[in-house]
Scaffold this motif. Structure first.
Motif, PDB file in Angstrom:
ATOM      1  N   LEU A 164       0.828  -1.211   0.000  1.00 42.16           N
ATOM      2  CA  LEU A 164       0.000   0.000   0.000  1.00 42.16           C
ATOM      3  C   LEU A 164       0.862   1.262   0.000  1.00 42.16           C
ATOM      4  CD1 LEU A 164      -2.773  -1.111   2.513  1.00 42.16           C
ATOM      5  CD2 LEU A 164      -3.101  -0.568   0.087  1.00 42.16           C
ATOM      6  N   SER A 210     -14.225  -1.972   5.810  1.00 45.39           N
ATOM      7  CA  SER A 210     -15.479  -2.255   5.100  1.00 45.39           C
ATOM      8  C   SER A 210     -16.683  -2.141   6.037  1.00 45.39           C
ATOM      9  CB  SER A 210     -15.435  -3.656   4.476  1.00 45.39           C
ATOM     10  OG  SER A 210     -15.288  -4.626   5.493  1.00 45.39           O
ATOM     11  N   SER A 235     -13.725   1.883   0.402  1.00 42.45           N
ATOM     12  CA  SER A 235     -13.737   0.428   0.385  1.00 42.45           C
ATOM     13  C   SER A 235     -15.084  -0.058  -0.127  1.00 42.45           C
ATOM     14  CB  SER A 235     -13.511  -0.116   1.799  1.00 42.45           C
ATOM     15  OG  SER A 235     -14.514   0.359   2.667  1.00 42.45           O
ATOM     16  N   GLY A 268      -5.954   5.812   5.717  1.00 45.30           N
ATOM     17  CA  GLY A 268      -5.796   4.623   6.521  1.00 45.30           C
ATOM     18  C   GLY A 268      -6.452   4.886   7.862  1.00 45.30           C
ATOM     19  N   VAL A 325      -6.453   0.385   7.894  1.00 46.99           N
ATOM     20  CA  VAL A 325      -7.153  -0.647   7.141  1.00 46.99           C
ATOM     21  C   VAL A 325      -8.247  -1.292   7.990  1.00 46.99           C
ATOM     22  CG1 VAL A 325      -6.867  -2.877   5.988  1.00 46.99           C
ATOM     23  CG2 VAL A 325      -5.131  -1.103   5.703  1.00 46.99           C
ATOM     24  N   PHE A 359      -9.894   2.414   5.210  1.00 45.01           N
ATOM     25  CA  PHE A 359     -10.152   1.331   4.259  1.00 45.01           C
ATOM     26  C   PHE A 359     -11.042   0.239   4.829  1.00 45.01           C
ATOM     27  CE2 PHE A 359      -5.965   3.024   2.940  1.00 45.01           C
ATOM     28  CZ  PHE A 359      -6.339   3.502   1.700  1.00 45.01           C
TER      29      PHE A 359
END
Length: 158
Positions: free
Chosen positions: A36, A109, A122, A83, A85, A107
């Motif tokens: 990344l 979900s 995301s 970020g 993640v 990021f």
């Protein structure tokens, strides 16, 4: 965008900089974090503004680590944070820099962590599951089996 005072490499002295903090899982998932980071660096070098400075930090493995890293980025003068993640990291980072009004683009979900200056880049899990079930239904599939971990992610998929 209003830029802040902060970290300035000598070769960038005297410029009006946009400092982009990158919160990535360097200690938790080093290969993913490196990939990344390399992608962000490549995008900046190929298409970015020469007055943009990337400031990477390890997001750690939990909410407290991400909050500490986001606070450090705020002290470094980050104008925006990209970020972390993971869900917990996005929660920690967003909460840590909310008072400074530094936007966080996470990021995760998990859409429940978005809002109040936190944005998600995301695919949302609920939307993906809905599309899969709709597609299966359109093909007359009536039974679907699920193998999922016994955690929050698994419960959301279910």
């Amino acid at each position: 965008m209003q830029t802040r005072e902060g970290v300035t490499p000598p070769f960038m002295a005297g410029r009006r900089l946009v400092r982009v903090g990158l919160l990535l899982p360097f200690s938790l998932r080093p290969q993913d974090a490196s990939a990344l980071y390399n992608a962000a660096e490549l995008a900046l070098f190929d298409h970015g503004d020469p007055n943009t400075l990337l400031i990477p930090r390890d997001a750690g493995a939990d909410e407290a680590s991400a909050a500490a890293a986001a606070s450090a980025l705020a002290n470094d003068g980050a104008d925006i944070i990209i970020g972390p993640v993971l869900r917990e990291g996005v929660l920690g980072a967003g909460g840590a820099v909310r008072r400074e009004a530094i936007p966080v683009i996470g990021f995760s979900s998990d859409r429940t962590v978005a809002g109040n200056g936190v944005y998600l880049l995301s695919f949302q899990l609920e939307d993906e599951i809905s599309r899969i079930v709709s597609f299966a239904s359109s093909r007359d599939v009536r039974s679907i089996a699920l193998l999922a971990p016994s955690n929050e992610y698994g419960r959301r998929v279910e």
